[in-house]
Design an enzyme around this catalytic site. Structure first.
Site, PDB file in Angstrom:
ATOM      1  N   LYS A 183       0.830  -1.204   0.000  1.00 30.79           N
ATOM      2  CA  LYS A 183       0.000   0.000   0.000  1.00 30.79           C
ATOM      3  C   LYS A 183       0.865   1.255   0.000  1.00 30.79           C
ATOM      4  O   LYS A 183       0.529   2.263  -0.635  1.00 30.79           O
ATOM      5  CB  LYS A 183      -0.927   0.002   1.212  1.00 30.79           C
ATOM      6  CG  LYS A 183      -1.901   1.182   1.238  1.00 30.79           C
ATOM      7  CD  LYS A 183      -2.810   1.203   0.016  1.00 30.79           C
ATOM      8  CE  LYS A 183      -3.683   2.456  -0.031  1.00 30.79           C
ATOM      9  NZ  LYS A 183      -4.750   2.461   0.982  1.00 30.79           N
ATOM     10  N   LYS A 251       0.876  11.109   5.705  1.00 29.02           N
ATOM     11  CA  LYS A 251       1.237   9.967   6.549  1.00 29.02           C
ATOM     12  C   LYS A 251       1.618   8.765   5.700  1.00 29.02           C
ATOM     13  O   LYS A 251       2.563   8.036   6.027  1.00 29.02           O
ATOM     14  CB  LYS A 251       0.106   9.615   7.518  1.00 29.02           C
ATOM     15  CG  LYS A 251      -1.086   8.897   6.920  1.00 29.02           C
ATOM     16  CD  LYS A 251      -2.093   8.485   7.976  1.00 29.02           C
ATOM     17  CE  LYS A 251      -3.290   7.775   7.360  1.00 29.02           C
ATOM     18  NZ  LYS A 251      -2.955   6.453   6.792  1.00 29.02           N
TER      19      LYS A 251
END
Length: 302
Positions: A183, A251
């Site tokens: 991811k 993030k």
């Protein structure tokens, strides 16, 4: 490895499944899971009446949810949002039951592995963890066509694949944390592509080319992408209402930097991308949709 044969896993119809987090991704995924499995227990910050009306069971606390299920999908922004649900008398752990915790959040591979080790110790092995971050955005969640990147023990991932099949295609990529590594790689490509689309849009528009015409041309060549197809209407309409907010990219790229450090890799683009999205957030645009990168580029330096 794509999980196609789940014949050795429990029947989905008998599975007791929960979902924590009913945001823009979690709610449509929960709808697919409820329709496919016939029962679902849910918990979130706010009650989702449509799911309850469709037959889902509401749990007031994580403990109440854990007492009713064998497996739980967590669709929260990151691990810090999960942490309070693992502590205290109303926590998932307080139920004292066996639980397969499927972390669908985009999180740190390091953090997921550390959390799994801690939960294993604190639960005497009753709680097992797999990481199953997803890609495909709201459109994929709604259509049930998400790409689900899984990491964990073979048996646990196979069971997770059976449970999550209504939401998309599950691929087992390796040990715990492998899904989050994939991811992070995904987000590097998405972040770079979105910023490139934004810059190209501004350049073309200031040169007298309508964005809609530009996207039509780009879509038929190498520059075409799922991201462009998904975001083109927002870009044309200057509509930056949140789908997945831009601030999350900061993030996510930080997790990619952790992977780079762990693997001894010196990326050429990652630092520039992190700087660009940090600047976008500092400009007050972080709560908008990722396509707000267009506005960021247009206003930058003005």
């Amino acid at each position: 490895m794509r999980i196609d044969d789940a014949s050795s896993t429990p029947s989905p119809a008998r599975a007791r499944l929960g979902v924590i987090g009913l945001g823009s991704m979690g709610e449509p995924m929960a709808g697919h899971l409820l329709a496919a499995h016939g029962a679902l227990v849910v918990h979130s910050r706010s009650l989702k009446e449509s799911l309850i009306e469709a037959g889902a069971t509401w749990a007031d606390t994580p403990r109440e949810l854990a007492e009713q299920v064998d497996a739980t999908l967590v669709m929260l922004p990151d691990l810090p949002q999960l942490a309070p649900m693992l502590e205290g008398p109303d926590s998932l752990l307080a139920a004292g039951t066996e639980l397969l915790l499927m972390i669908g959040s985009t999180s740190s591979p390091r953090g997921v592995r550390e959390l799994a080790a801690r939960l294993h110790d604190e639960s005497s092995g009753r709680v097992r963890v797999v990481d199953v971050p997803v890609s495909g955005g709201e459109a994929g969640a709604t259509a049930g066509t998400l790409s689900i990147m899984a990491g964990g023990a073979e048996e646990d991932v196979r069971r997770a694949a059976t449970l999550l099949a209504p939401c998309g295609t599950v691929r087992h990529l390796g040990p715990l944390g492998a899904g989050e590594v994939a991811k992070a790689c995904n987000q590097m490509i998405v972040g770079a592509t979105m910023m490139a689309i934004a810059e190209a849009t501004v350049l073309a528009e200031r040169s007298g080319i309508a964005p809609a015409d530009l996207f039509e041309v780009l879509s038929g060549g190498y520059a075409g992408s799922t991201l462009l197809a998904d975001k083109r209407d927002k870009l044309v309409a200057d509509d930056y209402s949140p789908g997945g907010i831009a601030a999350y990219m900061t993030k996510d790229l930080g997790f990619a930097a952790d992977v780079a450090e762990d693997t001894g890799t010196s990326p050429a683009l990652l630092g520039a991308l992190r700087g660009a999205y940090d600047e976008l957030v500092a400009a007050g645009l972080g709560e908008e949709d990722l396509s707000v990168a267009r506005r960021f580029v247009a206003e930058r330096g003005a």
